[in-house]
Design an enzyme around this catalytic site. Sequence first.
Site, PDB file in Angstrom:
ATOM      1  N   SER A 135      18.943  54.394   5.241  1.00 26.18           N
ATOM      2  CA  SER A 135      19.939  53.369   5.548  1.00 26.18           C
ATOM      3  C   SER A 135      19.680  52.108   4.721  1.00 26.18           C
ATOM      4  O   SER A 135      19.776  52.144   3.502  1.00 26.18           O
ATOM      5  CB  SER A 135      19.962  53.087   7.045  1.00 26.18           C
ATOM      6  OG  SER A 135      21.239  52.628   7.441  1.00 26.18           O
TER       7      SER A 135
ATOM      8  N   LYS B  61      36.388  36.338  23.650  1.00 22.78           N
ATOM      9  CA  LYS B  61      35.114  35.638  23.518  1.00 22.78           C
ATOM     10  C   LYS B  61      33.954  36.422  24.120  1.00 22.78           C
ATOM     11  O   LYS B  61      32.814  36.297  23.672  1.00 22.78           O
ATOM     12  CB  LYS B  61      35.211  34.249  24.165  1.00 22.78           C
ATOM     13  CG  LYS B  61      33.992  33.370  23.919  1.00 22.78           C
ATOM     14  CD  LYS B  61      33.764  33.153  22.430  1.00 22.78           C
ATOM     15  CE  LYS B  61      32.555  32.268  22.190  1.00 22.78           C
ATOM     16  NZ  LYS B  61      32.219  32.165  20.765  1.00 22.78           N
TER      17      LYS B  61
END
Length: 327
Positions: free
Chosen positions: A142, A194
């Site tokens: 990765s 949010k």
Amino acid sequence: MSRKTWIWLTVASAVVLVLLIGGAIVAVMNVSSTSGGGVATRWEEHVVKEGGTDRILLLNVDGMIMSSITGTTLGAAGTSSDEMRAKLDQAMKDKTLKGIVVHVNSPGGDVVASDEIYRKLVQVKEDTGLPLVFSFGSTAASGGYYIAAAADQIVSNPMTITGSIGVIMSSYNYSELADKAGVREVIIKSGEMKDMGSGMRDMTDEERDIFQTVVDESYGRFVEVVSTGRGMSEDRVRDLADGRIYTGQQAKELGLVDQLGTLEDAIQTAEELAGVTDATVVSYSEPFNLSSLFRMTAEQLAGRKPLSVAELLEVNPPGLMYLYTTD
């Protein structure tokens, strides 16, 4: 008061005095030898392999790649992009260097930190013309593979775990546990999204779509970097980049690495690209001073050990990650 008690009090007072003085010295040394982010501004050189006057720099990327890991007892458990960039800055000023070898033993880590290291490596190549060779150890997956896309050559052990080209973003849903414990979350927010990703409730389809868009964008960047570095089409990279891991042998057959071999083979490759032989190999480390001495002593007294990947994720809560992990 007995004589024995006086002796113990004297010893205890002396220890306290030494710690106080040591703390003051540590503060001064930290200010004088590090940048604002706690990173050394000048690294000590250590000879890894004796050779001739030509020199090759060996850098190590070990453990999780994070933006900043100061304040934790990591040892070889993590690599800070701040430190890597500072070391590369020093390397760019060293006109005696003929090449750079980066040895990777990392499952990857933070998306931004990986990209910062990659961009710095590309800058070093462009500004200095030094050959850049990567050596893969046990794991170079990765983000550990992402930074290697900057290399001129990648040398991998046949049994290295590499690949895992992709992005992951994880969170926890502990709402059922909270219900059993009688816990309720009270949210006051400025906008509908949010609190997206809150573990106190199920994720909505709209929130999942937003997160997926962000992941897809970071994935596209990964594909672009590999495509550029390996000279592959993006379609070909996407065929290989479904997140799976490969052995070094498989990666060689797929064109993700250039050759199979060891760190010594990578150093030899760097010498060949630089047109030198029998180069002296050097590495950088934090200067040994009273600051590091007191820190190491404190860590030993506390019995602290390097953090695992799972513990690192707790210290640095994951956002977008170029990371291979089975935890």
